[in-house]
Design an enzyme around this catalytic site. Structure first.
Site, PDB file in Angstrom:
ATOM      1  N   GLU A  23       8.867   4.388  -1.531  1.00 40.25           N
ATOM      2  CA  GLU A  23       8.761   4.153  -0.097  1.00 40.25           C
ATOM      3  C   GLU A  23       9.332   5.378   0.625  1.00 40.25           C
ATOM      4  OE1 GLU A  23      10.134   0.447   1.550  1.00 40.25           O
ATOM      5  OE2 GLU A  23       9.515  -0.713  -0.196  1.00 40.25           O
ATOM      6  N   ASP A  91      13.170  -6.402   5.058  1.00 40.61           N
ATOM      7  CA  ASP A  91      13.054  -5.610   6.287  1.00 40.61           C
ATOM      8  C   ASP A  91      13.732  -6.324   7.455  1.00 40.61           C
ATOM      9  OD1 ASP A  91      11.582  -3.621   5.059  1.00 40.61           O
ATOM     10  OD2 ASP A  91       9.654  -4.497   5.618  1.00 40.61           O
TER      11      ASP A  91
HETATM   12 ZN   LIG Z   1       9.337  -2.846   4.484  1.00 40.95          ZN
END
Ligand SMILES: [Zn+2]
Lengths: 137, 106
Positions: A23, A91
Site C-alpha cells: 500500500e 481505515d
Molecule cells: Zn485502506
C-alpha cells in the site's frame, strides 16, 4: 467534493502501481477543494502489503509545506491493492478525525487492474462514513 | 537540561503558533509536564486518561519512536530533539486478518 486534474489522478494511480504489492500513501493539498499538489509520503507500516502508516516526519514536512504555501490539507490518500475503494474497518478505526476533521480519506483501488478507482470519504470521529464526489477534469 | 520540541501544525494553536519550543525535562514524561505548565491543555492532546500516549500521537526522540525506546520514561539529555507527530494510518483488511503472506498473489 474534491477536484483533481487528469494528471493528478494519473499521478496517484502511478504511485499506487509503483508501490504494488504494498500500500502507498500521500497527502493532497490545494484550495477550495481543488487539488494543487500531490505530496507522496512513505509508508512505514511493518506489514505494508495490508497496512499503511504514513511516515511521521513526512507528515511534519508536508504539513509545514502546505502551511507555508497557504494551502489547505484537502485529504490523505492511500491504495488498496486487493480490495474495493471503500474504507476498511482499520481505515475507520485509525482515521485521525481528531486532528483533521475536514480532510477527506481518498482510496485508490487496484483491485481491477485495468480500471483503477479513486473514491473519497468523509469519516468523522464517531466512525460515520459519508462519500464525497471526486471530480476529475 | 533543555530539550527542543517540534510541534505539528495541528497543535500550534496551543503554542501560540510556535513550531519549535524549548522546555526542561530529563524524561519524555517530564518534558510533557513542563510543556503543560507553559501551554495548559496540551497534555490532554498527547496523553489519555490513563496517562498513556494517545492512539493518534507519535512521539519521537532524536528520530526514534519512543514506543521502541522506553516510552514515556525515555531519558532526555541536553540538546535532544523531541518531535510530537500526528499518526495517519489504515489498512485494507481488518486488523485481525493475517493476509500478509497471500497478499502478493493476483
Ligand atoms: Zn485502506
Amino acid at each position: 467534493m474534491i477536484k483533481l486534474s487528469r494528471d493528478q489522478f494519473d499521478t496517484i494511480v502511478a504511485h499506487a502501481r509503483s508501490g504494488f504489492p504494498n500500500e502507498i500513501c500521500g497527502i493532497l493539498a490545494g484550495r477550495d477543494g481543488q487539488v494543487e499538489i500531490v505530496h507522496q509520503a512513505r509508508n512505514v507500516a511493518r506489514t505494508p502489503r495490508t497496512r499503511f502508516s504514513m511516515d511521521p516526519q513526512d507528515i511534519l514536512g508536508i504539513t509545514d509545506a502546505i502551511d507555508e504555501a497557504g494551502m489547505d490539507l484537502l485529504g490523505f490518500y492511500h491504495s488498496h491493492t486487493h480490495t474495493q475503494a471503500y474504507p476498511s474497518p482499520t481505515d475507520v478505526s485509525d482515521w485521525p478525525a481528531h486532528w483533521y476533521p475536514d480532510a477527506l480519506c481518498l482510496i485508490c483501488s487496484l483491485m481491477e487492474e485495468d480500471r483503477p478507482q479513486l473514491r473519497a470519504f468523509h469519516i468523522d470521529a464517531a466512525g460515520e462514513i459519508e462519500e464525497a464526489d471526486v471530480e476529475i477534469a | 537540561m533543555s530539550v527542543e520540541i517540534q510541534v505539528p501544525t495541528v497543535l500550534r494553536p496551543h503554542t501560540g503558533g510556535e513550531r519549535v519550543v524549548h522546555v526542561e525535562g530529563d524524561t519524555v514524561s517530564a518534558a510533557i509536564a513542563s510543556l503543560e505548565s507553559r501551554f495548559p491543555g496540551l497534555r490532554t492532546e498527547l496523553l489519555n486518561d490513563d496517562g498513556q500516549v494517545r492512539q493518534f500521537v507519535n512521539i519521537y526522540v532524536n528520530d526514534e519512536d519512543i514506543r521502541y525506546l522506553n516510552r514515556l520514561d525515555t531519558k532526555l539529555a541536553d540538546g535532544d530533539r523531541m518531535a510530537i507527530l500526528p499518526a495517519v494510518a489504515g489498512g485494507q483488511y481488518r486488523v485481525t486478518d493475517n493476509l500478509e503472506g497471500q497478499a502478493g498473489v493476483r
